[in-house]
Scaffold this motif. Structure first.
Motif, mmCIF file in Angstrom:
data_model
loop_
_atom_site.group_PDB
_atom_site.id
_atom_site.type_symbol
_atom_site.label_atom_id
_atom_site.label_comp_id
_atom_site.label_asym_id
_atom_site.label_seq_id
_atom_site.Cartn_x
_atom_site.Cartn_y
_atom_site.Cartn_z
ATOM 1 N N VAL A 106 0.718 -1.099 -0.155
ATOM 2 C CA VAL A 106 -0.128 0.026 -0.027
ATOM 3 C C VAL A 106 1.003 1.304 -0.228
ATOM 4 O O VAL A 106 1.903 1.288 0.758
ATOM 5 C CB VAL A 106 -1.028 -0.028 1.198
ATOM 6 C CG1 VAL A 106 -1.640 1.172 1.529
ATOM 7 C CG2 VAL A 106 -2.069 -1.259 1.003
ATOM 8 N N PHE A 107 0.564 2.102 -0.940
ATOM 9 C CA PHE A 107 1.281 3.428 -0.911
ATOM 10 C C PHE A 107 0.613 4.714 -1.040
ATOM 11 O O PHE A 107 -0.588 4.487 -1.619
ATOM 12 C CB PHE A 107 2.193 3.514 -2.365
ATOM 13 C CG PHE A 107 3.013 2.200 -2.606
ATOM 14 C CD1 PHE A 107 4.260 2.033 -2.156
ATOM 15 C CD2 PHE A 107 2.512 0.984 -3.237
ATOM 16 C CE1 PHE A 107 4.930 0.911 -2.241
ATOM 17 C CE2 PHE A 107 3.005 -0.198 -3.462
ATOM 18 C CZ PHE A 107 4.465 -0.184 -3.056
ATOM 19 N N ILE A 108 0.994 5.587 -0.073
ATOM 20 C CA ILE A 108 0.522 6.953 0.151
ATOM 21 C C ILE A 108 1.187 7.885 -0.775
ATOM 22 O O ILE A 108 2.222 8.057 -0.396
ATOM 23 C CB ILE A 108 -0.118 7.148 1.568
ATOM 24 C CG1 ILE A 108 -0.480 5.960 2.318
ATOM 25 C CG2 ILE A 108 -0.798 8.585 1.518
ATOM 26 C CD1 ILE A 108 -2.002 5.399 1.989
ATOM 27 N N GLY A 160 0.649 -2.785 -6.445
ATOM 28 C CA GLY A 160 -0.149 -2.627 -5.108
ATOM 29 C C GLY A 160 -1.081 -1.666 -5.439
ATOM 30 O O GLY A 160 -1.467 -1.270 -6.385
ATOM 31 N N GLN A 161 -1.556 -1.214 -4.175
ATOM 32 C CA GLN A 161 -2.588 -0.157 -4.145
ATOM 33 C C GLN A 161 -2.057 1.263 -3.878
ATOM 34 O O GLN A 161 -1.395 1.547 -2.767
ATOM 35 C CB GLN A 161 -3.700 -0.429 -3.128
ATOM 36 C CG GLN A 161 -4.375 -1.783 -3.261
ATOM 37 C CD GLN A 161 -5.500 -1.770 -3.893
ATOM 38 O OE1 GLN A 161 -6.190 -0.420 -4.135
ATOM 39 N NE2 GLN A 161 -6.564 -2.700 -4.294
ATOM 40 N N LEU A 162 -2.214 2.161 -4.546
ATOM 41 C CA LEU A 162 -1.825 3.549 -4.437
ATOM 42 C C LEU A 162 -2.784 4.480 -4.086
ATOM 43 O O LEU A 162 -3.973 4.539 -4.739
ATOM 44 C CB LEU A 162 -0.838 3.974 -5.619
ATOM 45 C CG LEU A 162 -0.368 5.095 -5.402
ATOM 46 C CD1 LEU A 162 1.159 4.852 -5.998
ATOM 47 C CD2 LEU A 162 -0.745 6.259 -6.148
ATOM 48 N N ASP A 193 -1.151 -4.034 -12.957
ATOM 49 C CA ASP A 193 -0.941 -4.655 -11.760
ATOM 50 C C ASP A 193 -1.268 -3.792 -10.681
ATOM 51 O O ASP A 193 -0.947 -4.448 -9.372
ATOM 52 C CB ASP A 193 0.547 -5.140 -11.726
ATOM 53 C CG ASP A 193 0.778 -6.136 -12.691
ATOM 54 O OD1 ASP A 193 0.107 -6.941 -13.131
ATOM 55 O OD2 ASP A 193 1.819 -5.940 -13.399
ATOM 56 N N SER A 194 -1.561 -2.526 -10.608
ATOM 57 C CA SER A 194 -1.674 -1.840 -9.594
ATOM 58 C C SER A 194 -2.982 -1.119 -9.658
ATOM 59 O O SER A 194 -3.503 -1.029 -10.815
ATOM 60 C CB SER A 194 -0.616 -0.625 -9.176
ATOM 61 O OG SER A 194 0.560 -1.260 -9.033
#
Ligand SMILES: Nc1ncnc2c1ncn2[C@@H]1O[C@H](COP(=O)(O)OP(=O)(O)OP(=O)(O)O)[C@@H](O)[C@H]1O
Ligand SMILES: [Mg+2]
Length: 418
Positions: A106-108, A160-162, A193-194
């Protein structure tokens, strides 16, 4: 010569002694602050009060991220100082921590669109977003399409999830129209993929009206509004902040209550309330007193108001300066009221002296009305029977600012004498 020299040396000596005393005194003076840092706007309070509902909504919108589902986009609005940035930062930090503990990708990415040179153009914005995820591209030079492609591929490589937080998103749309936002909202079409979720934050109530309906509907899949704080809520926030920043017992009874009452309801602004308290503390300290009193708070209010007035006057265009100068000279030091006719006559003369082309009386009336709206003057319409109507004007500037306003406008008009 010898005598003069000795006098001069003595002068320095006296000066030095005074300065040394001043600093010594400063050092030994017990500070009323225990941690002044806690009164800075960027300070992170331990707990966020009166925002449980909003925290819960933001958290539950974002939670699916932890199960690799893409959350809906979220749009947050509310007036300035209502805790929007604080809440989003807090919730996203938490979710990031939990994700790290569980090894989830998870990226913010948090971007304040109002920062200079961050979102001036589509290009700069994407370059900034890329920087946030660890890829540096030059701030100019590449074709915009290519920067977009680099961005898509970098995000995709994250697998991933951004979460892309666009704080003060209204400034982004102002600077780049809504094309950039439109592209960002469709970013998932370019990713394999994200997934990217967008959180937009704005303090402009009519912001979504500025948007193309397509952009509007995909941005605000979920919405949350931050209401203004009332006086009781502000008091709780202030009490918590004061306990962290002031030494025990230095704030007199009634000070926090008055501060909260001044900024509750119609303002509802926690930032301003904290700033007012800080300024009151600084004034108390400068006066070398040990207790922050209501008088310090009143002085702080005047000082903040004066600064706001001067900042406003400074950035006005020349025609506004000419009009204000006419009002200032017409009302004089005695603050008597004057009619618009007289102001227009003075205005024309000022234009002549400053070599500016005068506007029509109607246009000058509009400027006067603008001044009325921001509170520099007060005006009332007076009927003159069959001679029509006129407007009577009175200065409403804080008295302490009058001479500085005078200087600013005459400088703006390159006039040397009033
Ligand atoms: N509920 C709260 N509890 C404690 N402190 C708060 C609370 N709400 C706001 N504050 C404090 O008030 C200040 C302003 O809050 P914040 O920056 O979150 O406002 P905002 O809604 O983002 O305003 P703007 O629209 O101007 O950006 C910050 O210093 C923040 O720490
Ligand atoms: Mg904010």
């Amino acid at each position: 010569m010898e005598h003069r020299k000795r006098g001069w040396v003595k002068g320095i000596f006296v000066e030095e002694k005074k300065l040394a005393n001043f600093f010594e005194q400063f050092l030994t003076q017990k500070s009323i602050f225990s941690n002044k840092q806690a009164l800075q706007p960027e300070y992170q309070p331990e707990s966020i009060q009166h925002r449980d509902k909003q925290i819960e909504i933001v958290a539950s919108v974002l939670a699916p991220i932890l199960k690799s589902h893409k959350p809906n986009n979220l749009f947050i609005n509310g007036h300035t100082g209502t805790g929007k940035t604080l809440v989003v930062r807090r919730v996203t930090n938490h979710i990031k921590q939990v994700a790290e503990q569980h090894n989830l990708p998870v990226f913010i990415v948090y971007i304040n669109c109002n920062l200079k040179r961050t979102a001036d153009t589509e290009y700069r914005f994407i370059a900034q977003a890329l920087k946030e995820i660890g890829r540096i591209v030059p701030y100019t030079g590449l074709p915009t399409d290519e920067v977009y492609n680099i961005f898509y591929s970098e995000v995709d490589q994250k697998k991933g999830q951004l979460v892309l937080v666009l704080d003060e998103i209204d400034t982004l749309v102002e600077k780049t129209d809504d094309q950039l936002l439109y592209n960002l909202l469709r970013i998932n079409e370019h990713l394999k993929d994200s997934k990217v979720t967008i959180i937009g934050i704005s303090n402009v109530p009519s912001f979504t009206d500025m948007l193309d309906p397509r952009v509007k509907s995909s941005l605000s899949m979920e919405k949350v509004t931050f209401p203004r704080y009332d006086a009781a809520q502000l008091l709780d926030i202030l009490k918590q902040r004061a306990a962290k920043s002031f030494a025990e017992g230095v704030i007199e009874q009634g000070v926090l209550e008055k501060c909260a009452a001044l900024l509750g309801q119609e303002h509802g602004d926690a930032r301003k309330a904290i700033m007012l308290l800080r300024t009151a503390g600084e004034i108390c300290e400068r006066e070398k007193q040990q207790k922050v009193s209501i008088q310090h708070l009143d002085k702080a209010e005047d000082s903040i108001e004066s600064t706001a007035v001067l900042d406003f006057v400074k950035v006005q265009p020349q025609q506004h300066h000419a009009t204000l100068y006419a009002i200032l000279t017409a009302c004089g030091q005695r603050q008597q009221s004057v009619f618009t006719g007289e102001i227009y006559e003075r205005y024309q003369e000022i234009c002549k002296n400053a070599s500016i082309r005068p506007l029509t009386q109607r246009r000058v009336s509009d400027i006067i009305q603008e001044f009325d709206m921001v509170g520099l003057i007060q005006s009332k319409v007076i009927s003159k029977g069959r001679y029509g109507r006129t407007r009577e004007i009175e200065l409403a500037l804080p008295p302490a600012t009058i001479s500085q306003v005078h200087d600013i406008v005459s400088e703006g008009l390159s006039l040397k004498h009033g």
